[in-house]
Write an enzyme that holds these catalytic residues in place. Sequence first.
Site, PDB file in Angstrom:
ATOM      1  CB  CYS A 108      -0.833  -0.284   1.171  1.00  0.00           C
ATOM      2  SG  CYS A 108      -0.380  -0.710   2.468  1.00  0.00           S
ATOM      3  CG  HIS A 114      -0.827   4.485   4.629  1.00  0.00           C
ATOM      4  ND1 HIS A 114      -1.683   3.857   6.101  1.00  0.00           N
ATOM      5  CD2 HIS A 114      -0.286   2.768   3.933  1.00  0.00           C
ATOM      6  CE1 HIS A 114      -1.438   2.256   5.823  1.00  0.00           C
ATOM      7  NE2 HIS A 114      -0.833   1.882   4.707  1.00  0.00           N
TER       8      HIS A 114
END
Length: 339
Positions: free
Chosen positions: A131, A244
């Site tokens: 990710c 994130h």
Amino acid sequence: MGDKSFRVAVVGATGAVGNLMVQVLEERAFPVAELKLLASARSVGRTLKFKGGSIAVEELREDSFKDIEVALFSAGGSVSRKFGPVAAESGCIVIDNSSAFRMDPKVPLIVPEVNPEAVIPRPGIIANPNCSTIQMVVALKPIFDAVGIRRIVVTTFQAVSGTGKRAIEELRQQVAQLSEGRPITREIYPHQIAFNCFPHIGAFLDNGFTEEEMKMVNETRKIFNDPDIAVCATTVRIPVYFGHSESVNIETRRPISVAEVRDLLGRAEGVVVVDDPARAGYPLPIHAAGRDETFVGRIRQDPSVENGLAMWVVADNIRKGAATNAVQIAELLLARNMI
Ligand code: A2P
């Protein structure tokens, strides 16, 4: 997209990413003729919603893939190692979200906006990158193409959803426990995650880096097909549920102005520039959550080094960082008549 539609399986369908894969297949109208939901024996008896109906979860077994054409895996590395090759051998194309096959030279590691040329046809396994790597390479690709990149120094601020459903629950519980003055319970993380952060994602390796940090190094080189890019990563878990954030500092091979970077990124596929410091405008995980784009802001020259740039990159880690990227890989295969 033509008339063809496919028998699709989602492995790990009851997990944070797997569940979202089912939702993203529906949102993006991927042509699904039949959807098989696979998880462990623990989940048999559960049902999940898809296109207004509900589908029973089945136990993952070696013969689960007989009639399947595309399998999206997100049930962890050991499940992928065991069942990925079985699925590929039975003739279906596997898009694998685990790290099990990412660095295998025979396995393409794909971010559709970045290296679509690296896909190969069925049957086989295609890996979905980590990710943190995905959102960074989406943001850096236009700069890489324009002026080259010599070195990247990145620090991540990673949401708990990347660890899975039980980690989301652990943060929720600890927030409640602390606000009620009770002692915290802890099962998933090595430290309290509520109101805290720690620079420890994945196991520590002999070189002093963590597995997550080395994924960012190795996967970035593979995706850009450039073994010479120097990457130094520090990955940090923070008490955010979804999204994130990354502080990304780069040294380009040739000079480029901030205005040119803004212009390039403003036109790049899958990127949204949010860069209005005067009005406190910069990407935030609470804004990126639920979105499929990668958000970039705080773009500035780094005067401490020649050809230096600094920026702030945010994306929904379980969407663009996982489920959406996986479904986009399936769309890419479809567009290229590879499924
Ligand atoms: P289950 O819910 O039956 O345990 P997350 O990353 O959110 O924790 O989700 C992990 C996913 O992987 C879940 O869907 C989980 O199913 C699935 N999974 C974990 N271990 C296995 C296994 N041995 N076989 C099949 N599915 C598994």
